[in-house]
Enzyme design. Structure first.
Site, short mmCIF file in Angstrom:
data_model
loop_
_atom_site.label_atom_id
_atom_site.label_comp_id
_atom_site.label_asym_id
_atom_site.label_seq_id
_atom_site.Cartn_x
_atom_site.Cartn_y
_atom_site.Cartn_z
N LYS A 156 -4.40 43.45 74.01
CA LYS A 156 -4.53 42.94 72.65
C LYS A 156 -5.46 43.83 71.84
O LYS A 156 -6.42 44.38 72.35
CB LYS A 156 -5.08 41.50 72.69
CG LYS A 156 -4.09 40.48 73.22
CD LYS A 156 -4.65 39.06 73.09
CE LYS A 156 -3.61 38.03 73.50
NZ LYS A 156 -4.14 36.64 73.39
N TYR A 167 -12.34 30.03 83.73
CA TYR A 167 -11.95 30.04 85.13
C TYR A 167 -13.07 29.57 86.04
O TYR A 167 -12.81 29.12 87.17
CB TYR A 167 -11.47 31.44 85.52
CG TYR A 167 -10.28 31.85 84.70
CD1 TYR A 167 -9.04 31.26 84.93
CD2 TYR A 167 -10.38 32.76 83.66
CE1 TYR A 167 -7.94 31.58 84.15
CE2 TYR A 167 -9.29 33.10 82.88
CZ TYR A 167 -8.07 32.50 83.13
OH TYR A 167 -6.98 32.81 82.35
N ARG A 193 -1.53 34.95 86.12
CA ARG A 193 -2.77 35.51 85.55
C ARG A 193 -3.94 34.56 85.80
O ARG A 193 -5.03 34.97 86.21
CB ARG A 193 -2.57 35.75 84.06
CG ARG A 193 -3.79 36.29 83.30
CD ARG A 193 -3.35 36.65 81.88
NE ARG A 193 -4.45 36.85 80.96
CZ ARG A 193 -5.12 37.99 80.80
NH1 ARG A 193 -4.82 39.02 81.56
NH2 ARG A 193 -6.09 38.10 79.91
#
Length: 315
Positions: free
Chosen positions: A184, A296, A264
């Protein structure tokens, strides 16, 4: 026209100009993806159309109360808190940009607060579920070789499906076992992969990629540089990858909704559970903000809580 479908052409001239220069800034200066730029354009256009109906045709005349009224209206329409938060973020970005360019005297969105709903934790596969999923492709033909390489690479590197589909043959370094990814904001990063992904890539490059190349070299020379191709001999698209993964998901009995992004999520969570440093995982994922990666750690904490409650006699 409903506010949710407002078009830039329907705005007053000053508002339309503000949207045009803002979109150009996002696209050309910040290098955001077309999907992200379109989402910003849609949100700010919706607000400026709302402001126009309230008699405010010039963004410089927008006041904080009008912004709050707009967001409150979205709540009454039942819009999800996450969507309202996204619109608020778009408006803060717009008016901060306009203030820097001198198109508004003061930033009316500087103190704009938006409601935050409960944050949904990403779905993560258990290691044995990943193993079953990755064992699905049968490497007996070019498609099977490709599918195994795609799934192994997604889980081994944690790259986004769009990043995978943008890979060229020259981005893979089999001497160093790394792949160069364009992420990105046009930011490049180099991500390592392990032996299973290396073996799958070698097999695919040796016996799978050549039969899937475009038949006529002169037609699409750039396309021939892609790493992965679909059955039509075109570079794979995210839609191709999602459809392919769904077939193996069903066969492996993985949870409904398992997607390339699930791999991912699983990549990041399994690294952290294995003791990886949060900053290193941030670099591997290509996250600009560490707070994004910290999601996460919450997933890992949730798992620890479940283990504790199942195993401790006084949980």
């Amino acid at each position: 026209m409903p506010a949710t479908h407002a078009a830039t052409d329907d705005l007053a001239p000053l508002a339309g100009h503000a949207v045009a220069v803002f979109v150009a800034h996002l696209r050309d200066e910040r290098g955001l993806s077309p999907h992200t730029v379109e989402a910003y354009r849609r949100d700010v256009t919706q607000f400026l159309a709302f402001a126009g109906r309230a008699g405010v045709a010039d963004p410089a005349a927008v006041e904080p109360l009008l912004l709050r009224r707009f967001l409150a209206l979205q709540r009454t329409r039942g819009l999800a808190a996450s969507s309202i938060a996204r619109k608020g973020a778009a408006l803060r970005t717009l008016f901060r940009f306009l203030a820097r360019r001198g198109l508004v005297a003061e930033d009316p969105a500087a103190g704009l607060g938006v409601p935050r709903g409960p944050r949904k934790l990403p779905v993560v596969l258990k290691a044995r579920q990943v193993d079953r999923l990755l064992a699905g492709p049968r490497p007996v033909d070019p498609v099977g070789l490709r599918d195994r390489a795609v799934l192994e690479l997604l889980y081994a590197t944690g790259i986004r499906v769009g990043e995978l589909c943008g890979l060229h043959l020259g981005d893979v370094d089999l001497a160093a076992d790394t792949v160069r990814v364009l992420g990105k904001g046009a930011r490049q990063r180099v991500v390592p992969f392990g032996e299973p992904a290396r073996a799958a890539l070698l097999d695919y490059l040796a016996g799978g990629r050549s039969p899937m190349l475009p038949e006529r070299e002169a037609e699409a020379p750039a396309d021939r540089e892609a790493l992965f191709f679909n059955r039509r001999r075109k570079p794979m698209t995210p839609r191709d990858v999602r459809g392919m993964l769904e077939r193996y998901r069903v066969a492996a009995g993985a949870p409904a909704g398992t997607s390339p992004h699930t791999l991912r999520h699983s990549f990041a969570t399994h690294l952290l559970e294995g003791g990886a440093d949060l900053r290193a995982v941030q670099e591997l994922l290509g996250h600009v903000a560490l707070t994004t990666t910290q999601t996460y750690t919450h997933v890992s904490n949730e798992r620890l809580r479940r283990v504790y409650e199942q195993a401790h006699p006084r949980a």
